[in-house]
Design a protein around this motif. Structure first.
Motif, short mmCIF file in Angstrom:
data_model
loop_
_atom_site.label_atom_id
_atom_site.label_comp_id
_atom_site.label_asym_id
_atom_site.label_seq_id
_atom_site.Cartn_x
_atom_site.Cartn_y
_atom_site.Cartn_z
N UNK A 122 68.13 -21.85 31.68
CA UNK A 122 68.61 -22.65 30.54
C UNK A 122 69.24 -23.98 30.95
N UNK A 123 69.43 -24.18 32.27
CA UNK A 123 69.88 -25.51 32.70
C UNK A 123 68.68 -26.39 33.07
N UNK A 124 67.49 -25.94 32.68
CA UNK A 124 66.25 -26.69 32.93
C UNK A 124 65.96 -26.89 34.40
N UNK A 125 66.46 -25.97 35.22
CA UNK A 125 66.18 -26.07 36.64
C UNK A 125 65.35 -24.87 37.09
N UNK A 126 64.55 -25.14 38.08
CA UNK A 126 63.76 -24.05 38.66
C UNK A 126 63.63 -24.32 40.16
N UNK A 127 63.00 -23.41 40.86
CA UNK A 127 62.84 -23.61 42.31
C UNK A 127 61.54 -23.01 42.78
N UNK A 128 61.34 -23.09 44.07
CA UNK A 128 60.14 -22.50 44.66
C UNK A 128 60.63 -21.34 45.52
N UNK A 129 60.01 -20.19 45.34
CA UNK A 129 60.48 -18.98 46.02
C UNK A 129 60.74 -19.22 47.51
N UNK A 130 61.89 -18.76 47.96
CA UNK A 130 62.33 -18.84 49.36
C UNK A 130 62.40 -20.26 49.93
N UNK A 131 62.54 -21.21 49.03
CA UNK A 131 62.77 -22.58 49.53
C UNK A 131 64.03 -23.11 48.86
N UNK A 132 64.50 -24.24 49.35
CA UNK A 132 65.73 -24.81 48.80
C UNK A 132 65.44 -25.93 47.80
N UNK A 133 64.15 -26.15 47.51
CA UNK A 133 63.80 -27.26 46.63
C UNK A 133 64.27 -26.98 45.19
N UNK A 134 64.61 -28.05 44.52
CA UNK A 134 65.08 -27.91 43.15
C UNK A 134 64.19 -28.72 42.22
N UNK A 135 63.68 -28.08 41.20
CA UNK A 135 62.79 -28.77 40.26
C UNK A 135 63.50 -28.80 38.91
N UNK A 136 63.73 -29.98 38.40
CA UNK A 136 64.44 -30.09 37.12
C UNK A 136 63.49 -30.71 36.09
N UNK A 137 63.54 -30.15 34.88
CA UNK A 137 62.58 -30.58 33.85
C UNK A 137 63.25 -31.44 32.79
N UNK A 138 62.46 -32.39 32.25
CA UNK A 138 62.87 -33.13 31.05
C UNK A 138 61.91 -32.69 29.94
N UNK A 139 62.47 -32.35 28.79
CA UNK A 139 61.61 -31.84 27.70
C UNK A 139 61.63 -32.80 26.51
N UNK A 140 60.58 -32.69 25.70
CA UNK A 140 60.58 -33.47 24.45
C UNK A 140 61.25 -32.63 23.36
N UNK A 141 61.23 -33.14 22.14
CA UNK A 141 61.95 -32.44 21.07
C UNK A 141 61.31 -31.10 20.74
N UNK A 142 60.04 -30.96 21.14
CA UNK A 142 59.38 -29.66 20.88
C UNK A 142 59.57 -28.74 22.07
#
Ligand SMILES: Nc1ncnc2c1ncn2[C@@H]1O[C@H](COP(=O)(O)OP(=O)(O)OP(=O)(O)O)[C@@H](O)[C@H]1O
Length: 670
Positions: free
Chosen positions: A142-162
């Protein structure tokens, strides 16, 4: 046990010609900049042993310290990108230092490097590119963050109104071994550490390495509360970068504070590591943890401690603030306005680290002292640290506070780690290494031990007690041998009676600090002056044949006369101006205390009139006589007293010959 037991500690105190450019940029518009530029700074250099450096790799070589991330970690990251973009990025010469890739729908993809942004492709990002990236990562929380299994990378998403994803910020996460060397001493000390800094400066990377250091090297039970899996990486098995530290995941960001408390209650940690304390509840949970005696290492967004103080949600981390209204007397004593801001309680953290860049920081050894200074409108004392990766070397710069600059020219190079002194900190890494140079008559005596003070008719125990209360017992000591002393502390009466002290001081080129009375306040001032923490002030006599005499003035503001005193002096004035002078009659005043009578007598004499004491021993009183004194000029105190009682000026309209009559005053208006 220290892992880097072959550390070499070099104490090198000198004027350092350079201040790191980025430090200067950071301090722009700040009053610290002037002190950094102008002041002689002490520099402590700690060189780490060569073992912590590993052969640099193209992927990790451009980073400070040593990345312990595996090459496959970067491959995992690059797989987020469509093949064409991946190939181009892979060929970039700075790929090892890649920070982020930004993919926004309809825009050119960007790669962020420490040197700046770089356009990966002229082709704008399309839906397919985003879908490809999203397919490689786990679910977005719910903080719009995700990662890649067993890695330290951080992927953050920007969403539209939908709620559809239209942009991604993909951050390369890497465990950087050695990135915590810059504050190893603080970690080892066991105090709670607050790390602050702007986004992307390297806070998470730093605390990840602190977690590993504490768990693996200091064998502590470390629990990481990993809200967005950034410290320990995505997936259920934590990344090797955290060593043997344990990691608790947080189901959703709003539960971070609950998990913090749960960590303490269920897993018996000695240290809790937490990234991004951002809400009031989290700040409260942090303070609860600290109260339970658990070491806390946490980060918060903000450039400086002041930002944290001003943030109503995070204020608790620094003890909270409250406004206090002082009584008149207290305000006068403290020389402050009546309503002031004060720290409410002890801060959650012992010390704070403001990250300026990945290799530079400012260390506030005592967060409480820093907060108090900021609230009092004074510059806080801190230490600037810089890690030089190429030399594997840590430099510490301690700026001298502004107020100490400028007037110490007669005792040049009085280089003391002022921030540490102020904090009363005993740095275990370099105990008893205060280095002081006194320049006298062109010759410089260098020493690396506490300041030795020879006291004359001042109790050594008093001086040592005051130093202890000030937390300075490590840097000042007393000696019986005047020949080896760095300074002499004597009372003014003693100096007057025994001129040999000055003679010896002159012979040995030792400054003499003279106090008027043996009070705590004067001794505090003396200690500060001896250590160069306070300027000498205007009364300092310039070196007389190499002998420096420093008179310690009393800080006490000149006392206002009491009502009783004003009343007694007014009685004198009225008696003289209405009766004694115009009528030539003696006047007996009301009985008063003898100190008051002394003041009255001074005022009488300032009119050049005679007086005599009358009354009984219990009820002494003064009688003003209509007799003129021959000489006596008004004394300083009397003139003050006269001012307070608004005397009418005396007109010299003549006088009688034999010295017993007075000049008549004009009749005063009713
Ligand atoms: N000492 C270092 N050496 C090399 N790269 C580093 C170092 N510290 C951080 N980085 C890199 O810099 C980037 C940002 O680091 P990090 O995520 O730790 O910053 P942050 O301050 O926690 O950011 P945020 O506040 O946005 O979470 C990452 O790509 C990280 O790999």
């Amino acid at each position: 046990m220290r892992a880097l037991n072959s550390h070499v500690l070099l104490i090198d105190l000198h004027y350092h010609p350079h201040v790191p450019t980025s430090t200067l940029a950071y301090f722009r518009n700040s009053h610290f900049i002037s002190s950094l530029r102008r002041s002689p700074r002490s520099r402590i250099r700690c060189s780490a042993s060569p073992e912590i450096r590993r052969p640099s790799d193209r992927f990790y070589g451009s980073t400070p310290s040593t990345s312990t991330s595996r090459p496959e970690d970067l491959n995992l990251f690059l797989e987020l990108l469509p093949l064409k973009m991946r190939r181009k990025l892979y060929c970039h010469r700075e790929i090892g230092g890649l920070i982020e890739v930004v993919m926004d729908l309809g825009r050119k993809p960007l790669a962020r490097f420490p040197s700046g942004d770089w356009v990966i492709s002229e082709q704008p990002i399309v839906h397919e590119d985003l879908r490809h990236a999203i397919s490689k990562v786990g679910e977005f929380a719910d903080d719009n963050r995700s990662g890649i299994d067993r890695s330290l990378h951080r992927i953050s998403a920007i969403r539209n109104r939908k709620m559809q994803i239209i942009g991604l910020t993909c951050r390369v996460g890497r465990a950087v071994g050695g990135s915590a060397e810059i504050i190893r001493d603080l970690v080892e000390d066991g105090g709670s550490i607050l790390v602050i800094g702007p986004p992307g400066v390297g806070k998470t990377t730093l605390i990840r390495e602190i977690a590993r250091m504490l768990a693996d090297e200091f064998r502590k039970r470390v629990v990481i509360v990993d809200t967005s899996n950034e410290i320990g990486g995505d997936g259920d098995v934590p990344h090797a970068g955290i060593g043997t530290a344990r990691r608790m995941q947080v189901p959703n960001v709003n539960m971070q504070h609950n998990v913090m408390i749960e960590a303490v209650e269920n897993h018996m940690p000695e240290t809790i590591i937490i990234d991004e304390i951002g809400t009031e509840l989290e700040a409260l949970a942090a303070s609860t943890i600290a109260q339970r005696g658990v070491q806390l290492v946490g980060t918060a967004h903000g450039m400086t401690i002041e930002n944290i103080i001003k943030n109503p949600y995070l204020q608790n981390l620094v003890g909270g603030i409250e406004s206090v209204t002082l009584g008149d007397e207290e305000a006068r004593k403290r020389k402050v306005q009546k309503t002031i801001l004060e720290r409410k309680g002890p801060p959650t953290f012992t010390c704070a680290v403001e990250m300026i860049s990945k290799t530079e920081c400012r260390v506030h050894h005592r967060l409480d002292a820093t907060v108090d200074a900021i609230l009092a409108g004074k510059p806080p004392l801190f230490e600037v640290r810089q890690w030089d990766d190429s030399a594997n070397d840590l430099a510490k710069y301690a700026p001298v506070p502004e107020e100490n600059l400028g007037e110490t020219s007669d005792l040049t190079n009085n280089n003391i780690m002022s921030s540490d002194i102020e904090s009363g900190k005993d740095d275990k890494d370099h105990p008893r290494t205060w280095s002081t140079k006194w320049s006298t008559g062109g010759s410089v005596i260098e020493r690396s031990s506490p300041m030795q003070v020879y006291t004359n008719k001042i109790l050594e125990a008093d001086l040592l007690q005051v130093a202890k209360v000030m937390g300075l017992e490590e840097v000042i000591d007393v000696t019986d041998d005047i020949g080896t002393a760095d300074a002499i502390l004597a009372s003014s009466s003693e100096i007057r009676q025994n001129p040999w002290i000055r003679g010896v001081a002159k012979f040995h080129h030792i400054p003499v600090f003279v106090i008027k009375s043996n009070t705590m306040a004067q001794l505090v001032k003396a200690v500060r002056m001896i250590l160069g923490l306070e300027s000498f002030g205007p009364k300092t006599s310039k070196p007389l044949n190499d002998c420096l005499d420093i008179e310690i003035e009393d800080d006490e503001p000149k006392r206002k006369p009491s009502l009783e005193e004003i009343d007694a002096l007014e009685e004198v004035r009225l008696a003289i101006e209405y009766i004694v002078i115009p009528g030539g009659e003696a006047v007996e005043l009301l009985p008063r205390r003898s100190e008051i009578i002394a003041l009255q007598l001074e005022l009488v004499e300032s009119y050049q009139l005679a007086a005599e004491k009358s009354g009984t021993e219990q009820n002494p009183r003064l009688q003003i006589l209509p007799l003129r004194l021959n000489t006596k000029k008004p004394s300083k105190t009397t003139s003050v007293a006269r001012k307070k009682t608004s005397p009418t000026s005396v007109s010299s309209t003549g006088g009688s010959g034999n010295g017993t009559s007075v000049t008549r005053l004009p009749i005063l208006p009713e």
